[in-house]
Design an enzyme around this catalytic site. Structure first.
Site, mmCIF file in Angstrom:
data_model
loop_
_atom_site.group_PDB
_atom_site.id
_atom_site.type_symbol
_atom_site.label_atom_id
_atom_site.label_comp_id
_atom_site.label_asym_id
_atom_site.label_seq_id
_atom_site.Cartn_x
_atom_site.Cartn_y
_atom_site.Cartn_z
ATOM 1 N N ASP A 91 41.688 43.351 35.243
ATOM 2 C CA ASP A 91 42.224 44.611 35.747
ATOM 3 C C ASP A 91 43.742 44.676 35.688
ATOM 4 O OD1 ASP A 91 42.046 42.568 37.737
ATOM 5 O OD2 ASP A 91 42.526 44.037 39.280
ATOM 6 N N GLU A 149 40.540 41.894 40.362
ATOM 7 C CA GLU A 149 41.198 40.832 41.126
ATOM 8 C C GLU A 149 42.297 41.389 42.007
ATOM 9 O OE1 GLU A 149 44.068 38.317 42.542
ATOM 10 O OE2 GLU A 149 44.589 39.485 40.771
ATOM 11 N N GLU A 150 43.029 42.397 41.515
ATOM 12 C CA GLU A 150 44.148 42.959 42.273
ATOM 13 C C GLU A 150 43.682 43.716 43.510
ATOM 14 O OE1 GLU A 150 47.119 42.193 41.752
ATOM 15 O OE2 GLU A 150 47.304 41.608 39.654
ATOM 16 N N HIS A 376 54.256 41.925 38.620
ATOM 17 C CA HIS A 376 54.186 43.225 39.292
ATOM 18 C C HIS A 376 55.494 44.020 39.110
ATOM 19 C CE1 HIS A 376 50.536 42.235 42.061
ATOM 20 N NE2 HIS A 376 50.498 41.541 40.946
#
Length: 407
Positions: A91, A149-150, A376
Site C-alpha cells: 500500500d 500496512e500503513e 513519508h
C-alpha cells in the site's frame, strides 16, 4: 517496454549472482509501474492485478483476494522440507508526490512514500528466481503480498484468513527499505526492533464563556494544557527508565476566538514502546491522570484508546540467519548495523507473534544522488540498485533455511 537506467557499480559486485543482476531491469520496471499507480490500504486492486499477472506469466501458483487485495504465492522445491514465508507490503500513503521523475505518481494525493513499491518488486523478483531455480530448494516458499500496512493493518486479517497454514509456515522473513541507512548496509537486530503503536482521542468538556469573566466558566483549554504536561510524567517518572517509550500528543484543538473561553477541547496522540509487558499499562495510567485533572477542574471527558500494532520482536535464531546472510552480501562488518531500533511501528509484528521470524532494514539512501529524503516525505525516493540486493538476501535466506535449517 522496460525503461533504461544506469547500472550502479554496486550491481557489478560478485556477491549478487549474475541471474539476479540480470533481473535488475525488470525489478526497476515493476517498481516504477507500481510507483506510478499508488493505492491506499485495501484498495490495491491495480497493484494486486500486476502481481497476479506477473506470477501467472511465470507459472507461479498463487491465491488472490485474501483479506481483500492480498495475494499469496506458493513455490514448492524439488524435495520436501520446511516452509519459509517472505512478506512484502503493497500500500501507499495519502501524500502528494513532489518528485519530478518520469515515474512519479499518477494518482493525485497518493504516493509510495515509504518504499512499499520496492518491497513488492523485490518479492516478485524473489518469486521469479525461486520458481526458475526450485530444483535447488528443499521445502516450500510462501510469498505474502500484504495490503494496508500503513493502516488499518492487513497482516492480522491475512493471518485470520489462513495464510500461515496449508502448508504451515515454520518461519517468516520481511524487509523494509530504509532511507535512514545508506545503500550497502543492513540493519538487523535480535529482539525488539520496532515499537508497539497505540492511539488515543480525548474530548474534554468544560463550560465556555467570556474571556473577561473566567470565574463563570470551566476552561477546557486550560484543562487540556495541564493534561498534555502531566502525560509526559508517565515516561519521565512512572516508567522504569530502562524501558524506552514515547507518549506524544500530536493534535490539540480548542477555542474559536481570543476573548472566548473554550467550551471543549480535543486531543489526539500516539503511544510507543518496545516491552510487550507494558501492554495495557499506558491506557490505565493515562486515564488516571485525565480523570484526576478533569475532576479537580470541574470538567468531564471522553477517552478512546486502542492498540494498532504490537511491537516487532525478532526471533534470535531467525535474526542470526538474516545477519549471517547479510554479512555475505554486503561483505563488510560496517555494513551490518545492529543499533537500528526505531519507535516506528509495523504490522509485521502480528506475523512474528505467530511464527519465528525476522524483520530487517535494507539501507536504500544515496545522498550523492539526492535520494535521502525520509520516509513519508513528499520527495521520498531510494536508490533502485537496492532492489537486486534485496532479492539476493531473500534468496540466500530461502536456500539456507530450507536446505540446511542450521543457522
Amino acid at each position: 517496454m522496460i525503461s533504461s537506467f544506469p547500472v550502479p557499480n554496486s550491481l557489478n559486485c560478485p556477491q549478487i549472482r549474475l541471474a539476479i543482476r540480470c533481473l535488475q531491469p525488470q525489478l526497476v520496471h515493476w517498481r516504477r509501474q507500481i510507483h506510478q499507480k499508488p493505492e491506499l490500504g485495501f484498495q490495491e486492486h491495480l497493484t494486486a492485478s500486476l502481481i497476479s499477472q506477473t506470477l501467472t506469466k511465470y507459472g507461479i501458483e498463487h491465491q488472490t483476494g485474501i483479506a481483500g487485495t492480498g495475494i499469496v504465492a506458493t513455490i514448492e522445491g524439488s524435495q520436501p522440507g520446511p516452509v519459509l514465508a517472505l512478506r512484502a507490503d503493497m500500500d501507499a500513503l495519502p501524500i502528494a508526490e513532489e518528485n519530478q521523475v518520469p515515474y512519479r505518481s499518477q494518482h493525485p494525493g497518493q504516493m509510495h512514500a515509504c518504499g512499499h513499491d520496492g518491497h513488492t518488486a523485490i518479492a516478485l523478483g524473489t518469486a521469479v528466481y525461486i520458481a526458475q531455480n526450485r530444483h535447488d530448494v528443499k521445502g516450500t516458499v510462501k510469498i505474502i503480498f500484504q495490503p494496508a500496512e500503513e493502516g488499518p493493518g492487513g497482516a492480522k486479517p491475512m493471518i485470520e484468513a489462513g495464510v500461515l497454514k496449508n502448508p504451515d509456515v515454520d518461519g517468516i522473513i520481511g524487509l523494509h527499505l530504509w532511507n535512514n541507512l545508506p545503500l550497502g548496509t543492513v540493519g538487523v537486530k535480535n529482539g525488539p526492533l520496532m515499537a508497539a503503536v497505540e492511539c488515543f482521542d480525548l474530548q474534554i468538556q468544560g463550560r465556555g464563556g467570556h474571556g473577561a469573566i473566567p470565574h463563570q466558566t470551566v476552561d477546557s483549554l486550560l484543562v487540556a494544557a495541564q493534561i498534555v504536561n502531566a502525560l509526559q510524567t508517565i515516561v519521565a517518572r512512572n516508567l522504569n527508565p530502562l524501558d524506552a517509550a514515547v507518549v506524544t500528543v500530536g493534535k490539540l484543538a480548542a477555542g474559536t476566538a481570543r476573548n472566548v473561553i473554550a467550551d471543549s477541547a480535543n486531543l489526539s496522540g500516539t503511544v510507543r514502546y518496545f516491552n510487550p509487558q507494558l501492554g495495557g499499562y499506558f491506557r490505565q495510567r493515562m486515564e488516571e491522570i485525565i480523570a484526576g485533572i478533569c475532576q479537580s477542574q470541574g470538567a468531564s471527558y471522553q477517552f478512546d484508546y486502542w492498540q494498532l500494532y504490537p511491537p516487532v520482536i525478532n526471533h534470535d535464531q531467525m535474526a542470526e540467519l538474516v545477519r549471517s546472510i547479510a554479512a555475505q552480501v554486503v561483505e563488510t562488518p560496517a555494513g551490518i548495523v545492529p543499533e537500528c531500533q526505531t519507535m516506528g511501528g509495523e504490522d509485521m509484528s502480528f506475523f512474528l507473534q505467530e511464527v519465528p521470524g525476522c524483520y530487517f532494514f535494507l539501507g536504500s539512501a544515496n545522498p550523492e544522488l539526492g535520494l535521502a529524503y525520509p520516509h513519508h516525505h513528499p520527495r521520498f525516493d531510494f536508490d533502485e540498485s537496492v532492489l537486486a540486493m534485496g532479492v539476493e538476501i531473500f534468496v540466500r535466506c530461502v536456500e539456507k533455511f530450507c536446505n540446511s535449517r542450521t543457522f
